[in-house]
Design a protein around this motif. Structure first.
Motif, PDB file in Angstrom:
ATOM      1  N   LEU A 223       0.655  -1.110   0.260  1.00 14.23           N
ATOM      2  CA  LEU A 223       0.071  -0.133   0.127  1.00 14.23           C
ATOM      3  C   LEU A 223       0.863   1.136   0.038  1.00 14.23           C
ATOM      4  CD1 LEU A 223      -2.928  -1.047   2.243  1.00 14.23           C
ATOM      5  CD2 LEU A 223      -3.034  -0.916   0.049  1.00 14.23           C
ATOM      6  N   ASN A 224       2.265   1.224   0.414  1.00 14.73           N
ATOM      7  CA  ASN A 224       3.143   2.220   0.310  1.00 14.73           C
ATOM      8  C   ASN A 224       4.197   1.703  -0.553  1.00 14.73           C
ATOM      9  OD1 ASN A 224       4.442   4.625   0.481  1.00 14.73           O
ATOM     10  ND2 ASN A 224       5.280   4.232   2.498  1.00 14.73           N
ATOM     11  N   PRO A 225       4.172   1.579  -1.856  1.00 14.17           N
ATOM     12  CA  PRO A 225       5.065   0.980  -2.932  1.00 14.17           C
ATOM     13  C   PRO A 225       6.328   1.901  -2.661  1.00 14.17           C
ATOM     14  CG  PRO A 225       3.332   2.151  -3.946  1.00 14.17           C
ATOM     15  CD  PRO A 225       2.889   2.241  -2.466  1.00 14.17           C
ATOM     16  N   THR A 226       7.368   0.976  -2.940  1.00 12.86           N
ATOM     17  CA  THR A 226       8.721   1.561  -3.311  1.00 12.86           C
ATOM     18  C   THR A 226       9.499   1.210  -4.634  1.00 12.86           C
ATOM     19  OG1 THR A 226       9.684   0.092  -1.996  1.00 12.86           O
ATOM     20  CG2 THR A 226       9.260   1.986  -0.563  1.00 12.86           C
ATOM     21  N   TYR A 227      10.306   1.926  -5.200  1.00 10.90           N
ATOM     22  CA  TYR A 227      10.908   1.746  -6.389  1.00 10.90           C
ATOM     23  C   TYR A 227      11.654   0.507  -6.131  1.00 10.90           C
ATOM     24  CZ  TYR A 227       8.846   5.941  -8.335  1.00 10.90           C
ATOM     25  OH  TYR A 227       7.959   7.019  -8.795  1.00 10.90           O
ATOM     26  N   THR A 228      11.634  -0.400  -7.142  1.00  7.06           N
ATOM     27  CA  THR A 228      12.595  -1.428  -7.453  1.00  7.06           C
ATOM     28  C   THR A 228      13.687  -1.450  -8.577  1.00  7.06           C
ATOM     29  OG1 THR A 228      11.414  -3.015  -8.169  1.00  7.06           O
ATOM     30  CG2 THR A 228      11.591  -2.919  -5.810  1.00  7.06           C
ATOM     31  N   TYR A 229      12.959  -0.813  -9.594  1.00  2.49           N
ATOM     32  CA  TYR A 229      13.774  -0.713 -10.831  1.00  2.49           C
ATOM     33  C   TYR A 229      13.059   0.608 -11.524  1.00  2.49           C
ATOM     34  CZ  TYR A 229      14.817  -1.020 -15.775  1.00  2.49           C
ATOM     35  OH  TYR A 229      15.459  -0.641 -16.947  1.00  2.49           O
ATOM     36  N   GLU A 248      12.712   4.381  -2.693  1.00  2.00           N
ATOM     37  CA  GLU A 248      11.952   5.548  -2.549  1.00  2.00           C
ATOM     38  C   GLU A 248      10.627   5.185  -2.527  1.00  2.00           C
ATOM     39  OE1 GLU A 248      13.188   8.271  -0.837  1.00  2.00           O
ATOM     40  OE2 GLU A 248      15.148   7.577  -0.862  1.00  2.00           O
ATOM     41  N   SER A 249       9.781   5.937  -1.697  1.00  2.00           N
ATOM     42  CA  SER A 249       8.186   5.766  -1.928  1.00  2.00           C
ATOM     43  C   SER A 249       7.845   6.631  -3.090  1.00  2.00           C
ATOM     44  CB  SER A 249       7.648   6.430  -0.657  1.00  2.00           C
ATOM     45  OG  SER A 249       6.156   6.549  -0.714  1.00  2.00           O
ATOM     46  N   VAL A 250       6.747   5.767  -3.788  1.00  2.00           N
ATOM     47  CA  VAL A 250       6.474   6.104  -4.963  1.00  2.00           C
ATOM     48  C   VAL A 250       5.476   7.562  -4.746  1.00  2.00           C
ATOM     49  CG1 VAL A 250       4.599   5.658  -6.807  1.00  2.00           C
ATOM     50  CG2 VAL A 250       6.274   3.943  -6.071  1.00  2.00           C
ATOM     51  N   PHE A 251       4.618   7.406  -3.430  1.00  2.36           N
ATOM     52  CA  PHE A 251       3.875   8.504  -3.082  1.00  2.36           C
ATOM     53  C   PHE A 251       4.523   9.741  -2.878  1.00  2.36           C
ATOM     54  CE2 PHE A 251       0.635   5.048  -2.041  1.00  2.36           C
ATOM     55  CZ  PHE A 251       0.028   5.540  -3.153  1.00  2.36           C
ATOM     56  N   GLY A 252       5.916   9.770  -2.923  1.00  3.22           N
ATOM     57  CA  GLY A 252       6.888  10.791  -2.220  1.00  3.22           C
ATOM     58  C   GLY A 252       6.819  11.735  -3.352  1.00  3.22           C
ATOM     59  N   LEU A 253       6.521  11.213  -4.640  1.00  6.78           N
ATOM     60  CA  LEU A 253       6.772  12.411  -5.687  1.00  6.78           C
ATOM     61  C   LEU A 253       5.249  12.681  -6.432  1.00  6.78           C
ATOM     62  CD1 LEU A 253       9.294  10.346  -7.755  1.00  6.78           C
ATOM     63  CD2 LEU A 253       9.650  12.361  -6.153  1.00  6.78           C
TER      64      LEU A 253
END
Length: 503
Positions: A223-229, A248-253
């Protein structure tokens, strides 16, 4: 040296055939075949074999090789030779096939009689001209006792089918001299093609991923996804290096207002994944969503992303649609401004499609006609009931000119408004184009009824003046009054006074 196959180990134990020495060394090396057979290949091979054994009799060799002691070791060796799924055959020093197993017969498509006693390089169609010399060189080196690595080569079966084979050769010696070669060949065509396909496919995917202008990212399935590639396009579009975003969190951007739309979508994907774990059924879902994302400089970009489930991760393929969004906003503002201007023009303005049906009309048109534009939309102007037959024919003539791309001059039509009062409407037709194609017509004009009445009144006054002037030249006062009235009418309708009334 590589481990010898079981049949070779068994053959080593066979005293009558002497010791078996493997010449397979290390990893397989693929033969680099020349494009064409060298012109001297046939002569070279003939010379090589004629110098050594061209005059020897095959029958003696076959008799020696095919002799059987009848003991159990020979039976066991024969059983291994015939039961393997690999092609196995013996070659004598002339290069002639002295024995071939059942798998070799089935694989090649030849009968045993078609191959026994035949030199391997002369079997019809088996070796192409471009690779026969290489096989001969390998054979020659093996018989000279030189170490020969296992190699990969291409041969054809009787029907012309191509096969990629993994070859190994083993020397069979008598009195320390090489008497025969045992050839073991494994068909690796499917394995080779699969490997090449996987390699090519992987290479294609890598090139696509690294070369495309699209943003391709893999994120964790949470539910709080982060980048792997993150593919390299991110730097050109958003200013980040791929390594800057890993973990890093996807939602951060994502823009705060757009998180509200992204979170329910992500929740839906997680729910689908959970359902798959419970039911075992694939729950394919692919949805495109537009949102704003912040670049490294702090500017917002509009992205259109498609998300797909990839195992335990989500694959996002995104396009930067910022320019498109800006163009849409500008177009919207332009259309809004155009509509405002169009609605409030101080003269009649309306648009027709190619079939003469009303598309839009401004407020002044409604006022003049006494009809609501909404009530007439989609109707042909011929059905408005405003034109008589004569004027309707004239209108069709002008409309056809407009569809041909011509701008028509002002044309006067007599109309009957809703309250049946006649009026004169002067219109000019302008073609509306999309590129080079006329898609409609814009008509602009004005009600000239009052102007025509004034012009007629002016004409009557002038006629009256001229008549009066002819019969009563001496009645200056009357003339002066008439001149004043005429001047006033001229000024009223924008014309210069015609007479000097100064005494």
């Amino acid at each position: 040296m590589v481990n010898k196959p079981d049949i070779v180990k068994k053959l080593i134990e066979e005293e009558k055939l002497g010791k078996l020495e493997g010449s397979s060394q290390g990893s397989h090396e693929e033969l680099e075949f020349p494009e064409e057979l060298p012109k001297n290949t046939t002569d070279e091979s003939t010379e090589f074999f004629s110098e050594n054994f061209e005059n020897e009799e095959l029958g003696i060799e076959l008799t020696q090789h095919d002799s059987s002691s009848g003991d159990s070791s020979v039976d066991e060796k024969e059983l291994l030779f015939q039961s393997t799924s690999n092609l196995m055959l013996y070659l004598d020093k002339h290069g002639r096939i002295t024995k071939i197993n059942k798998a070799g017969i089935a694989f090649s498509g030849f009968t045993e009689g078609e191959v026994i006693g035949k030199r391997f390089w002369k079997l019809p169609g088996v070796l192409s001209r471009r690779n026969v010399s290489k096989f001969l060189n390998v054979f020659k080196n093996a018989f000279k006792g030189r170490e020969t690595q296992s190699f990969v080569g291409e041969i054809n079966d009787k029907l012309g089918g191509k096969h990629i084979m993994d070859f190994s050769m083993y020397c069979i010696k008598e009195d320390r001299k090489v008497k025969y070669l045992l050839v073991i060949a494994k068909d690796i065509t499917e394995q080779k093609e699969t490997k090449e396909t996987l390699h090519e496919t992987g290479e294609i995917y890598r090139l696509i991923t690294e070369s495309t202008s699209d943003l391709i990212t893999l994120v964790t399935f949470k539910l709080n996804p982060t980048y792997t590639y993150v593919n390299p396009s991110i730097e050109k579009v958003m200013g980040y290096k791929p390594e800057d975003l890993i973990g890093e969190s996807v939602f951060g951007l994502v823009h705060p207002d757009d998180k509200k739309r992204l979170f329910p979508l992500l929740k839906k994907y997680v729910g689908m994944k959970t359902k798959k774990l419970l039911t075992g059924k694939d729950m394919n879902i692919s949805k495109t969503i537009e949102y704003r994302s912040r670049d490294k400089s702090g500017n917002w970009h509009y992205l259109a992303s498609t998300a797909n489930i990839m195992g335990d991760e989500l694959l996002f393929v995104s396009k930067d649609i910022t320019e498109r969004k800006q163009a849409e906003e500008m177009l919207y503002e332009s259309e809004k401004n155009y509509k405002t201007i169009f609605e409030n023009l101080p003269f009649v303005a309306f648009t027709l499609d190619r079939k003469g049906r009303l598309l839009e009309g401004n407020k002044h048109t409604e006022k003049i006609l006494g009809l609501k534009v909404e009530d007439l939309k989609g109707e042909s102007f011929s059905k408005f009931g405003l034109l008589g037959k004569k004027d309707l024919l004239k209108a069709f003539t002008e409309f056809r000119k407009n569809l041909r791309g011509e701008v028509t001059d002002k044309t006067v039509y007599t109309l009957k408004s809703k309250d049946r009062e006649e009026m004169l409407l002067e219109l000019m037709g302008i073609p509306l184009k999309d590129k080079d194609r006329v898609v409609g017509v814009l008509d602009v004009g004005e009600n000239i009824t009052e102007r025509r009445e004034a012009e007629e009144e002016l004409k009557r006054k002038i006629d009256e003046l001229e008549t009066f002037h002819g019969f009563a030249v001496d009645r200056e006062f009357k003339v002066l009054e008439l001149k004043k009235e005429i001047n006033e009418l001229c000024e009223k309708y924008g014309e210069k006074p015609r007479y000097d009334t100064n005494l």
